[in-house]
Design a protein around this motif. Structure first.
Motif, mmCIF file in Angstrom:
data_model
loop_
_atom_site.group_PDB
_atom_site.id
_atom_site.type_symbol
_atom_site.label_atom_id
_atom_site.label_comp_id
_atom_site.label_asym_id
_atom_site.label_seq_id
_atom_site.Cartn_x
_atom_site.Cartn_y
_atom_site.Cartn_z
ATOM 1 N N ASN A 1 15.833 0.099 0.507
ATOM 2 C CA ASN A 1 16.566 0.297 1.768
ATOM 3 C C ASN A 1 15.922 -0.574 2.840
ATOM 4 O OD1 ASN A 1 14.256 1.961 1.508
ATOM 5 N ND2 ASN A 1 14.985 3.384 3.069
ATOM 6 N N ASP A 2 16.083 -1.898 2.677
ATOM 7 C CA ASP A 2 15.301 -2.838 3.471
ATOM 8 C C ASP A 2 15.722 -2.934 4.931
ATOM 9 O OD1 ASP A 2 17.178 -5.431 3.788
ATOM 10 O OD2 ASP A 2 17.450 -4.608 1.779
ATOM 11 N N GLY A 3 16.953 -2.539 5.271
ATOM 12 C CA GLY A 3 17.446 -2.682 6.636
ATOM 13 C C GLY A 3 16.536 -2.036 7.671
ATOM 14 N N ALA A 4 16.310 -2.747 8.767
ATOM 15 C CA ALA A 4 15.507 -2.262 9.896
ATOM 16 C C ALA A 4 14.077 -1.917 9.504
ATOM 17 C CB ALA A 4 16.180 -1.045 10.549
ATOM 18 N N GLY A 5 13.650 -2.409 8.355
ATOM 19 C CA GLY A 5 12.286 -2.138 7.914
ATOM 20 C C GLY A 5 12.070 -0.755 7.343
ATOM 21 N N HIS A 6 13.156 -0.033 7.027
ATOM 22 C CA HIS A 6 13.008 1.327 6.508
ATOM 23 C C HIS A 6 12.190 1.358 5.219
ATOM 24 C CE1 HIS A 6 15.672 2.757 9.544
ATOM 25 N NE2 HIS A 6 16.782 2.263 9.015
ATOM 26 N N ALA A 7 12.382 0.375 4.349
ATOM 27 C CA ALA A 7 11.655 0.367 3.078
ATOM 28 C C ALA A 7 10.149 0.315 3.307
ATOM 29 C CB ALA A 7 12.100 -0.829 2.226
ATOM 30 N N VAL A 8 9.731 -0.484 4.261
ATOM 31 C CA VAL A 8 8.300 -0.605 4.559
ATOM 32 C C VAL A 8 7.746 0.726 5.050
ATOM 33 C CG1 VAL A 8 6.606 -1.726 6.054
ATOM 34 C CG2 VAL A 8 8.478 -3.063 5.060
ATOM 35 N N ARG A 9 8.428 1.322 6.012
ATOM 36 C CA ARG A 9 7.938 2.599 6.562
ATOM 37 C C ARG A 9 7.931 3.696 5.506
ATOM 38 N NH1 ARG A 9 11.609 0.758 10.575
ATOM 39 N NH2 ARG A 9 10.557 -0.051 12.445
ATOM 40 N N ASN A 10 8.989 3.781 4.706
ATOM 41 C CA ASN A 10 9.045 4.810 3.675
ATOM 42 C C ASN A 10 7.975 4.615 2.618
ATOM 43 O OD1 ASN A 10 12.716 5.146 3.619
ATOM 44 N ND2 ASN A 10 11.183 6.000 5.020
ATOM 45 N N ALA A 11 7.730 3.366 2.225
ATOM 46 C CA ALA A 11 6.694 3.095 1.233
ATOM 47 C C ALA A 11 5.322 3.469 1.773
ATOM 48 C CB ALA A 11 6.734 1.634 0.814
ATOM 49 N N ARG A 12 5.071 3.163 3.028
ATOM 50 C CA ARG A 12 3.788 3.538 3.634
ATOM 51 C C ARG A 12 3.607 5.052 3.615
ATOM 52 N NH1 ARG A 12 4.498 -0.437 8.872
ATOM 53 N NH2 ARG A 12 3.268 -2.233 8.112
ATOM 54 N N THR A 13 4.654 5.779 4.005
ATOM 55 C CA THR A 13 4.547 7.233 4.063
ATOM 56 C C THR A 13 4.333 7.832 2.685
ATOM 57 O OG1 THR A 13 5.954 7.318 6.031
ATOM 58 C CG2 THR A 13 5.718 9.348 4.774
ATOM 59 N N LEU A 14 5.109 7.382 1.712
ATOM 60 C CA LEU A 14 4.976 7.949 0.363
ATOM 61 C C LEU A 14 3.596 7.670 -0.219
ATOM 62 C CD1 LEU A 14 6.244 9.452 -1.968
ATOM 63 C CD2 LEU A 14 7.192 7.290 -2.799
ATOM 64 N N ARG A 15 3.084 6.472 -0.022
ATOM 65 C CA ARG A 15 1.753 6.157 -0.538
ATOM 66 C C ARG A 15 0.698 7.101 0.059
ATOM 67 N NH1 ARG A 15 -0.180 0.451 0.422
ATOM 68 N NH2 ARG A 15 -1.810 1.120 -1.009
ATOM 69 N N ALA A 16 0.870 7.439 1.320
ATOM 70 C CA ALA A 16 -0.095 8.325 1.976
ATOM 71 C C ALA A 16 -0.014 9.761 1.440
ATOM 72 C CB ALA A 16 0.134 8.319 3.485
ATOM 73 N N LEU A 17 1.146 10.122 0.891
ATOM 74 C CA LEU A 17 1.343 11.490 0.406
ATOM 75 C C LEU A 17 0.869 11.706 -1.031
ATOM 76 C CD1 LEU A 17 4.951 12.146 1.773
ATOM 77 C CD2 LEU A 17 2.810 13.141 2.651
ATOM 78 N N ILE A 18 0.723 10.619 -1.764
ATOM 79 C CA ILE A 18 0.411 10.750 -3.191
ATOM 80 C C ILE A 18 -1.072 11.010 -3.396
ATOM 81 C CG2 ILE A 18 0.325 9.464 -5.371
ATOM 82 C CD1 ILE A 18 2.876 8.038 -4.408
ATOM 83 N N ARG A 19 -1.355 11.948 -4.279
ATOM 84 C CA ARG A 19 -2.742 12.295 -4.580
ATOM 85 C C ARG A 19 -3.415 11.168 -5.345
ATOM 86 N NH1 ARG A 19 -1.143 18.196 -7.018
ATOM 87 N NH2 ARG A 19 -0.233 19.046 -5.106
#
Length: 245
Positions: free
Chosen positions: A226-244
């Protein structure tokens, strides 16, 4: 026993609308790759779908990657969409030639089938037989007829991954058919692919699923598309932070 690795990134890296999200404003396109690989440990190459790179291009990417990295590649549409998997031998040889140049940085190769290609078990089995384990494969099925237990058994027999999908009008089937699980996030919208940003609650849910797959012994590759408006970047950052870890 160590926990299997998880690799979270995005589909592609060179987007003008990622300026001020991942890239400082005014960053030349040729500098984007270096910035991207500094932040994310994996990427899914999408340009290869439209024009398959020369082996030397893969070798050049390999030399520019960090020591620990996984570079996934989308197979050429010449095989998946033009030939529609028929007579794959010549194309498979080309794919393998490029793939080998990535050396120890190889992730997985994604075969995205066209929405109009209805289920044909013989085509799928022949493709995977021709590959013969030389490439770790994930297959993304877009026509609903493919989402069937017998198709999943074909994937299991060849140790090929069923591509788990999240996106408008796409089934979200949480199945692991290979040592690796491959996930593509095409956006949270129910009406439009590649649009919108995943809410944090959704990303928490996906983090739990990733933990479950890893607990089951599966290495996980996941890419936001979901690359539009940089959503993919923000979502990837958030998910990486959530993973154990």
């Amino acid at each position: 026993m160590s926990t299997p690795a998880v690799w979270i990134g995005t589909s592609g890296w060179s987007y003008d609308h990622w300026n001020d999200v991942l890239y400082p404003a005014g960053t030349p396109s040729g500098k984007r790759f270096g910035i991207y690989v500094h932040e994310f440990p994996t990427v899914e190459l999408n340009a290869s779908f439209y024009r398959w790179p020369r082996p030397g291009t893969f070798a050049s990417w390999q030399r520019r990657l960090p020591e620990v990295y996984r570079f996934s590649v989308k197979a050429a549409r010449g095989l998946t969409h033009t030939r529609r998997l028929a007579d794959p031998a010549e194309w498979v040889d080309r794919l393998v030639a490029g793939w080998r140049e990535l050396g120890d940085k190889r992730g997985m190769m994604l075969f995205q089938l066209p929405p109009g290609l209805v289920r044909d078990d013989g085509l799928l089995d022949n493709l995977l037989e021709r590959i013969g384990g030389r490439i770790p494969v994930a297959v993304e099925f877009r026509h609903p007829t493919w989402h069937d237990e017998e198709v999943l058994r074909i994937l299991e027999r060849h140790a090929a991954a069923y591509c788990v999908m999240s996106g408008a009008q796409l089934p979200c089937l949480l199945r692991a058919t290979a040592p690796q699980v491959y996930v593509r996030w095409h956006g949270p919208s129910h009406d439009q692919l590649y649009a919108g940003s995943y809410p944090d609650a959704d990303l928490h849910w996906w983090a739990d699923r990733i933990d479950e797959w890893r607990a089951g012994g599966h290495e996980v590759f996941g890419y936001f598309n979901n690359d539009g408006a940089g959503h993919a970047v923000r979502n990837a950052r958030t998910l990486r932070a959530l993973i154990r870890t």
